[in-house]
Write an enzyme that holds these catalytic residues in place. Structure first.
Site, mmCIF file in Angstrom:
data_model
loop_
_atom_site.group_PDB
_atom_site.id
_atom_site.type_symbol
_atom_site.label_atom_id
_atom_site.label_comp_id
_atom_site.label_asym_id
_atom_site.label_seq_id
_atom_site.Cartn_x
_atom_site.Cartn_y
_atom_site.Cartn_z
ATOM 1 N N ASP A 1 0.841 -1.199 0.000
ATOM 2 C CA ASP A 1 0.000 0.000 0.000
ATOM 3 C C ASP A 1 0.878 1.253 0.000
ATOM 4 O O ASP A 1 1.256 1.768 1.046
ATOM 5 C CB ASP A 1 -0.923 0.001 1.222
ATOM 6 C CG ASP A 1 -1.860 1.208 1.234
ATOM 7 O OD1 ASP A 1 -1.935 1.917 0.203
ATOM 8 O OD2 ASP A 1 -2.523 1.432 2.269
ATOM 9 N N LYS B 1 1.879 7.759 0.443
ATOM 10 C CA LYS B 1 2.247 7.775 1.862
ATOM 11 C C LYS B 1 3.632 8.399 2.021
ATOM 12 O O LYS B 1 4.515 8.159 1.209
ATOM 13 C CB LYS B 1 2.276 6.345 2.416
ATOM 14 C CG LYS B 1 0.912 5.743 2.678
ATOM 15 C CD LYS B 1 1.060 4.376 3.321
ATOM 16 C CE LYS B 1 -0.293 3.686 3.476
ATOM 17 N NZ LYS B 1 -1.203 4.356 4.406
ATOM 18 N N ASP C 1 -5.618 6.554 -0.788
ATOM 19 C CA ASP C 1 -5.027 5.744 0.283
ATOM 20 C C ASP C 1 -6.099 5.044 1.127
ATOM 21 O O ASP C 1 -5.783 4.199 1.959
ATOM 22 C CB ASP C 1 -4.133 6.626 1.167
ATOM 23 C CG ASP C 1 -3.158 5.815 1.993
ATOM 24 O OD1 ASP C 1 -3.034 4.601 1.737
ATOM 25 O OD2 ASP C 1 -2.524 6.401 2.894
ATOM 26 N N ARG D 1 -11.092 -0.301 1.943
ATOM 27 C CA ARG D 1 -12.565 -0.356 1.950
ATOM 28 C C ARG D 1 -13.130 -0.535 0.552
ATOM 29 O O ARG D 1 -14.194 -1.103 0.371
ATOM 30 C CB ARG D 1 -13.114 0.905 2.629
ATOM 31 C CG ARG D 1 -12.754 2.180 1.934
ATOM 32 C CD ARG D 1 -12.916 3.396 2.820
ATOM 33 N NE ARG D 1 -11.823 3.522 3.794
ATOM 34 C CZ ARG D 1 -11.741 4.481 4.705
ATOM 35 N NH1 ARG D 1 -12.689 5.396 4.792
ATOM 36 N NH2 ARG D 1 -10.725 4.537 5.539
HETATM 37 N N1 BES Z 1 -3.264 0.227 5.085
HETATM 38 C C1 BES Z 1 -3.645 1.476 5.637
HETATM 39 C C2 BES Z 1 -3.937 1.396 7.137
HETATM 40 C C3 BES Z 1 -2.790 1.020 8.040
HETATM 41 C C4 BES Z 1 -2.114 1.996 8.741
HETATM 42 C C5 BES Z 1 -2.448 -0.298 8.236
HETATM 43 C C6 BES Z 1 -1.091 1.654 9.588
HETATM 44 C C7 BES Z 1 -1.404 -0.647 9.097
HETATM 45 C C8 BES Z 1 -0.737 0.327 9.779
HETATM 46 C C9 BES Z 1 -4.905 1.996 4.936
HETATM 47 O O1 BES Z 1 -5.056 1.618 3.617
HETATM 48 C C10 BES Z 1 -4.827 3.478 4.943
HETATM 49 O O2 BES Z 1 -3.958 4.001 4.303
HETATM 50 N N2 BES Z 1 -5.727 4.117 5.668
HETATM 51 C C11 BES Z 1 -5.757 5.534 5.742
HETATM 52 C C12 BES Z 1 -7.191 5.997 5.547
HETATM 53 C C13 BES Z 1 -7.344 7.473 5.337
HETATM 54 C C14 BES Z 1 -6.757 7.873 4.011
HETATM 55 C C15 BES Z 1 -8.804 7.821 5.399
HETATM 56 C C16 BES Z 1 -5.241 5.922 7.126
HETATM 57 O O3 BES Z 1 -5.473 5.191 8.088
HETATM 58 O O4 BES Z 1 -4.550 6.923 7.223
HETATM 59 ZN ZN ZN Z 2 -4.147 -0.152 3.073
HETATM 60 MN MN MN Z 3 -4.074 2.930 2.272
#
Ligand code: BES
Ligand code: ZN
Ligand code: MN
Length: 490
Positions: free
Chosen positions: A263, A270, A340, A344
């Site tokens: 990701d 990121k 990101d 979902r």
């Molecule tokens: N894979 C990440 C979530 C994650 C964060 C997993 C830390 C393991 C450790 C997910 O896809 C993500 O990026 N979520 C974002 C959502 C936001 C953009 C609404 C997040 O949590 O920042």
């Molecule tokens: Zn993710």
């Molecule tokens: Mn993500």
């Protein structure tokens, strides 16, 4: 790897004998073991407090090279988790520069009422098995080797009765280490197609039926959300189906696992500090695959289907963009607020497909979904979301048994408006950053209709930066034992 023995201490030949020691009461009916368990305190540097550990080499009168004593703390406070950790700690201490073997003494006296002999054995066996694992495929020279064999020393009357239990522990823990291995693989060695192939090989061996959709089939099935997430990668997305279908099964449970093999965040890239660990973003898929495979190995009587959307979320000229509107498998349109928030999206297509094609009694999804959930509950506890009270309670009960902790979080109706879009049926993020784990769960709820469903956000506990008593640094395999326990009681 695990066996039972009730041999006399004087006749045991092994590299290492591990003796858990309580700091107040004796724990062994065998007089010889009791004698040995008392010895280390005389050394003056061992207090038998939890986590205390000491070893003695060439113990007199035994055909054993080394005895390791691990502290359990006060016997009255002893828990299954305390035993798992002590067993794990002892096993790791027994690792040597060559593959050896060990015997672990299992306490059989003065135990707290809440712990049956079977629970004590299971906990010791779990801690031992799970601690005795490492992914060494990438090391050219190995320094420490896992044990080839571990024997659990129990009273003679128990060896026969405990055998089926030990087998079950061994199979579920094998599932956990399988999931860990997949999570620990670097992203360059597990793009969606390769990961699907690896999981399929393991499923084949366990007698689980598999079906795989490649990008063309995903297009034909109009999985627009999954395809959008995959559009930035040169490795096309896949959807893998695992089906454990015993004859005459009536009830079907569908498990869905988030399988983002890396990701990067997509165009909402990121930053440094957040991107490094993102090979673990398929931990939900790994746990679900391992659970279905384990259910088959255990001969579970229910039908269990695993659905794994596998995809890489990357940056490129073909990547999906913020502002794009995609049509999901359910027919609902989604405006992309942030690339990101991809987990979902892929779960939306998998959940809608599960409802339509399997009509399951219930669906449970596992996903490393939000950083917000880690903010809420920390790195060791998963967030549990379900509108279904009985299902929630069953999951919490299983989570207590396996010590894979889940804590319920709410899904308030009035928060649903946070997902409103001007142009599409919904957006994939809310307007601000508060309540991010809840907003994500509410998004998912729009794709399950009225099928009983639970969502477990494992972003925290799916991996660990520091080794713990029975898990190395890296993937923890969180959820496999929980799901196996749950599948038996659903
Ligand atoms: N894979 C990440 C979530 C994650 C964060 C997993 C830390 C393991 C450790 C997910 O896809 C993500 O990026 N979520 C974002 C959502 C936001 C953009 C609404 C997040 O949590 O920042
Ligand atoms: Zn993710
Ligand atoms: Mn993500």
């Amino acid at each position: 790897m695990l066996q039972l023995t009730s041999q006399d201490l004087s006749r045991i030949k092994t590299d290492t004998l591990i003796i858990p020691v309580g700091d107040d009461q004796a724990l062994y009916r065998s007089a010889a073991l009791s004698d040995w368990a008392r010895k280390p305190e005389a050394l003056g540097s061992f207090s038998a407090a939890a986590k205390d550990i000491i070893d003695i080499y060439q113990p007199e009168g035994l055909a054993i090279a080394r005895v390791v004593f691990v502290g359990l703390g006060p016997v009255g406070d002893l828990t299954a988790e305390g035993l798992r950790q002590a067993a794990g700690q002892g096993i790791r201490r027994a690792w040597q520069d060559r593959p050896g073997n060990a015997v672990l003494a299992v306490p059989d006296m003065n135990l707290p009422e809440a712990l049956t002999p079977a629970q004590v054995l299971a906990a010791a066996a779990e801690g031992a098995y799970l601690a005795n694992h490492t992914l060494s495929a990438y090391k050219s020279k190995k320094k420490k080797f896992p044990l080839k064999g571990i024997r659990l020393l129990v009273a003679a009357e128990h060896t026969r009765a405990f055998r089926p239990l030990l087998k079950r522990v061994e199979l579920t823990c094998r599932g956990t280490t399988l999931a860990r291995d997949w999570v620990n693989l670097p992203a360059n060695d597990k793009p969606p197609r390769e990961l699907a192939a690896m999981i399929t090989r393991e499923a084949d061996q366990a007698g689980v039926t598999t079906k795989r959709m490649d990008a063309r089939q995903l297009q034909r099935h109009k999985m627009g959300a999954l395809l959008a997430v995959g559009s930035g990668s040169r490795h096309p997305p896949q959807m893998l189906f695992l089906d454990h279908k015993p004859p005459k099964s009536r009830q079907t449970v569908v498990l869905v696992g988030k399988g983002v093999t890396f990701d990067a965040g997509g165009l909402n890239l990121k930053p440094t500090g957040a991107i490094e660990m993102m090979k673990i973003d398929m931990a939900g898929a790994a746990a679900v695959a391992a659970a279905v495979i384990t259910a088959a190995r255990l001969g579970l009587k229910k039908r269990v289907v695993g659905i794994l959307p596998l995809v890489e979320n990357m940056v490129s000229g073909t990547a999906f963009r913020p502002g794009d509107i995609v049509r999901s498998y359910s027919g609902q349109t989604i405006e992309i607020g942030n690339t990101d928030a991809e987990g979902r999206l892929i779960l939306a297509d998998a959940l809608a497909y599960a409802v339509k094609h399997y009509r399951p009694g219930c669906i449970i999804d596992l996903a490393t979904l939000t950083g917000a959930c880690v903010v809420a509950l920390g790195e060791r506890i998963a967030g549990l979301f379900s509108p279904e009270e009985p299902l929630r309670e069953q999951i919490i009960a299983s989570s207590r048994h396996t010590h894979e902790r889940c804590w319920p979080l709410p899904m308030p109706d009035d928060y649903r408006e946070l997902l409103k879009s001007d142009l599409a049926d919904m957006r994939n993020i809310g307007p601000g950053r508060w309540g991010g784990a809840i907003v994500a769960a509410l998004f998912l709820s729009r794709f399950v209709g009225d099928t009983p469903w639970a969502h477990i956000d494992i972003a925290g506990p799916a991996h660990t930066k520091k080794a713990s008593a029975y898990s190395e640094a890296g993937g923890t395999g969180f959820g496999v034992r929980l799901l196996c326990d749950l599948l038996e009681r659903l």
